[in-house]
Design a protein around this motif. Structure first.
Motif, PDB file in Angstrom:
ATOM      1  N   SER A 127       0.823  -1.087   0.031  1.00 26.39           N
ATOM      2  CA  SER A 127       0.027  -0.007  -0.070  1.00 26.39           C
ATOM      3  C   SER A 127       0.912   1.315  -0.058  1.00 26.39           C
ATOM      4  N   VAL A 128       2.220   1.144   0.174  1.00 22.77           N
ATOM      5  CA  VAL A 128       3.103   2.169   0.117  1.00 22.77           C
ATOM      6  C   VAL A 128       3.701   2.120  -1.351  1.00 22.77           C
ATOM      7  N   THR A 129       3.500   3.120  -2.344  1.00 18.75           N
ATOM      8  CA  THR A 129       3.804   3.151  -3.695  1.00 18.75           C
ATOM      9  C   THR A 129       4.537   4.229  -4.094  1.00 18.75           C
ATOM     10  N   ALA A 145       2.341   6.573   0.900  1.00 18.75           N
ATOM     11  CA  ALA A 145       1.615   5.860   1.766  1.00 18.75           C
ATOM     12  C   ALA A 145       0.184   5.839   1.903  1.00 18.75           C
ATOM     13  N   ALA A 146      -0.828   4.892   1.544  1.00 14.41           N
ATOM     14  CA  ALA A 146      -2.160   5.073   1.346  1.00 14.41           C
ATOM     15  C   ALA A 146      -2.714   5.044   2.648  1.00 14.41           C
ATOM     16  N   PHE A 147      -2.026   4.390   3.731  1.00 16.28           N
ATOM     17  CA  PHE A 147      -2.544   4.218   5.048  1.00 16.28           C
ATOM     18  C   PHE A 147      -1.443   4.669   5.784  1.00 16.28           C
ATOM     19  N   SER A 148      -1.992   5.229   6.906  1.00 13.94           N
ATOM     20  CA  SER A 148      -0.818   5.680   7.998  1.00 13.94           C
ATOM     21  C   SER A 148       0.079   6.751   7.651  1.00 13.94           C
ATOM     22  N   PHE A 196       3.046  15.976   5.662  1.00 12.47           N
ATOM     23  CA  PHE A 196       3.231  15.473   4.293  1.00 12.47           C
ATOM     24  C   PHE A 196       2.181  14.397   4.047  1.00 12.47           C
ATOM     25  N   VAL A 197       1.198  14.824   3.171  1.00 14.12           N
ATOM     26  CA  VAL A 197       0.169  13.788   2.812  1.00 14.12           C
ATOM     27  C   VAL A 197       0.942  12.339   2.267  1.00 14.12           C
ATOM     28  N   GLY A 198       0.615  11.222   2.831  1.00 16.64           N
ATOM     29  CA  GLY A 198       1.443   9.969   2.423  1.00 16.64           C
ATOM     30  C   GLY A 198       2.613   9.699   2.771  1.00 16.64           C
ATOM     31  N   GLY A 199       3.305  10.640   3.610  1.00 17.81           N
ATOM     32  CA  GLY A 199       4.748  10.828   3.921  1.00 17.81           C
ATOM     33  C   GLY A 199       5.033   9.560   4.943  1.00 17.81           C
ATOM     34  N   THR A 200       6.141   8.953   5.020  1.00 17.55           N
ATOM     35  CA  THR A 200       6.484   7.885   5.795  1.00 17.55           C
ATOM     36  C   THR A 200       7.647   8.656   6.879  1.00 17.55           C
ATOM     37  N   GLY A 201       7.436   9.809   7.007  1.00 17.72           N
ATOM     38  CA  GLY A 201       8.426  10.535   8.191  1.00 17.72           C
ATOM     39  C   GLY A 201       8.245  11.874   7.719  1.00 17.72           C
ATOM     40  N   THR A 202       8.730  12.578   8.726  1.00 20.52           N
ATOM     41  CA  THR A 202       8.709  14.092   8.675  1.00 20.52           C
ATOM     42  C   THR A 202       9.762  14.633   9.637  1.00 20.52           C
ATOM     43  N   PRO A 203      10.292  15.974   9.175  1.00 24.40           N
ATOM     44  CA  PRO A 203      11.169  16.868  10.087  1.00 24.40           C
ATOM     45  C   PRO A 203      10.307  17.198  11.185  1.00 24.40           C
ATOM     46  N   VAL A 204      10.981  17.570  12.333  1.00 25.80           N
ATOM     47  CA  VAL A 204      10.312  18.011  13.426  1.00 25.80           C
ATOM     48  C   VAL A 204      10.876  18.965  14.120  1.00 25.80           C
ATOM     49  N   ALA A 205      10.385  20.080  14.578  1.00 28.35           N
ATOM     50  CA  ALA A 205      11.252  20.891  15.672  1.00 28.35           C
ATOM     51  C   ALA A 205      10.720  20.781  17.162  1.00 28.35           C
ATOM     52  N   PRO A 206      11.012  19.795  17.925  1.00 28.39           N
ATOM     53  CA  PRO A 206      10.427  19.569  19.176  1.00 28.39           C
ATOM     54  C   PRO A 206      10.667  20.725  20.292  1.00 28.39           C
TER      55      PRO A 206
END
Length: 313
Positions: A126-128, A133-136, A299-309
């Motif tokens: 489902s990740v193409t 990423a179609a889910f999660s 990011f729609v469909g992203g498998t990760g993301t930058p973050v500034a905690p």
């Protein structure tokens, strides 16, 4: 090589598939309830704010080991451009090309798969390339604000508490290490917490030793996912490139903690978090709990993301 029986045994014990329903796409973030956030807000006493992100720069933490995971390339696409004519207000704009997991980031639940599956039993297919990423997808993790707890394993290991030592490259952080850090912190990890595990490895990168930061690296042991599962942690992050010990503690078993956390538990994990200033702040104030804001870029469909905690004490 097939995953060994030891891995599958742990996977069965930590599996959360279906726990929040068949349609669930956010896993353990479900544990961050309104009540958990209210309690987290009550930890703010001084308002002291500690940033936990590395600068986004071309000379970043990535070494080229992972294909395509490029450090941020920052380009100016307009400089003082008077787009409405001479003498009008001018604008400057810039663009960035980068891997979403390049610097301080969250790994999304679709970042890894094993045995053809991602979290909640969905197919890895489902990740193409074009559909992502179609889910999660990482955009589903809409708000990550909770009580943060720093488990300063490096400080707990130090012979002199004034000098928070770094763990050695071959150190696999165990549940016993986490419990020693809990004792130092004077608080126990509880449901809905975001746990930050400090190894001290970040000191190498901050000192300019990028290769030494990457390899060899301390990190979480394959025994740790059960510890976090038992406490219902909502997410875990640390101050290393690979999150888990690298090279692996079990020969030829690569990234088992990733697979257990993300695929089986549905628990986000973060890497390359700079916990050095936070370590000093927590030691200064004598407390290791705080309000933590770690919002993902959606990011729609992203498998990760930058973050500034940001940790707020």
């Amino acid at each position: 090589m097939a995953l060994p029986p030891e891995f599958h045994d742990i996977a069965k014990r930590v599996n959360n598939w279906g726990r929040w329903g068949e349609a669930d796409e956010i896993g353990t973030l479900n544990l961050i309830t309104d009540g958990v956030v209210r309690s987290a807000a009550a930890t703010v006493r001084t308002g002291r704010r500690v940033p936990l992100a590395l600068p986004l720069q071309q000379d970043g933490v990535q070494t080229g080991l992972i294909p395509g995971r490029v450090n941020p390339l920052h380009t100016m696409i307009a400089v003082n451009l008077e787009i409405f004519g001479s003498g009008t207000v001018a604008t400057s704009d810039d663009a960035v090309t980068m891997a979403l997991q390049a610097a301080t980031h969250w790994d999304g639940l679709t970042h890894v798969s094993h045995s053809g599956k991602i979290y909640n039993g969905r197919p890895a297919g489902s990740v193409t390339a074009h559909g992502r990423a179609a889910f999660s997808g990482i955009e589903k993790a809409r708000h990550i604000v909770s009580r943060g707890v720093l488990l300063d394993v490096a400080r707990a290991h130090a012979t002199d508490s004034r000098w928070p030592a770094a763990l050695t490259g071959g150190h696999a952080v165990t549940p016993e290490d986490l419990e020693a850090a809990e004792e130092l912190a004077g608080t126990a990890v509880r449901s809905g917490d975001i746990v930050l595990v400090r190894t001290g490895q970040m000191r190498k990168y901050l000192a300019g030793d990028k290769q030494g930061y990457a390899f060899p690296s301390p990190g979480l042991s394959i025994r740790c996912p059960e510890w976090f599962h038992a406490r219902d942690a909502a997410a875990v992050a640390n101050d290393t490139l690979t999150f888990e010990i690298f090279p692996p503690e079990i020969d030829d078993l690569w990234l088992p903690v990733h697979a257990l956390d993300l695929v089986e538990m549905g628990m986000l994990q973060g890497q390359n978090w700079n916990l050095e200033e936070l370590s000093e702040a927590c030691a200064d104030e004598g407390r290791y709990e705080f309000l933590l804001s770690a919002m993902p870029e959606p990011f729609v469909g992203g498998t990760g993301t930058p973050v500034a905690p940001v940790a707020i004490l």
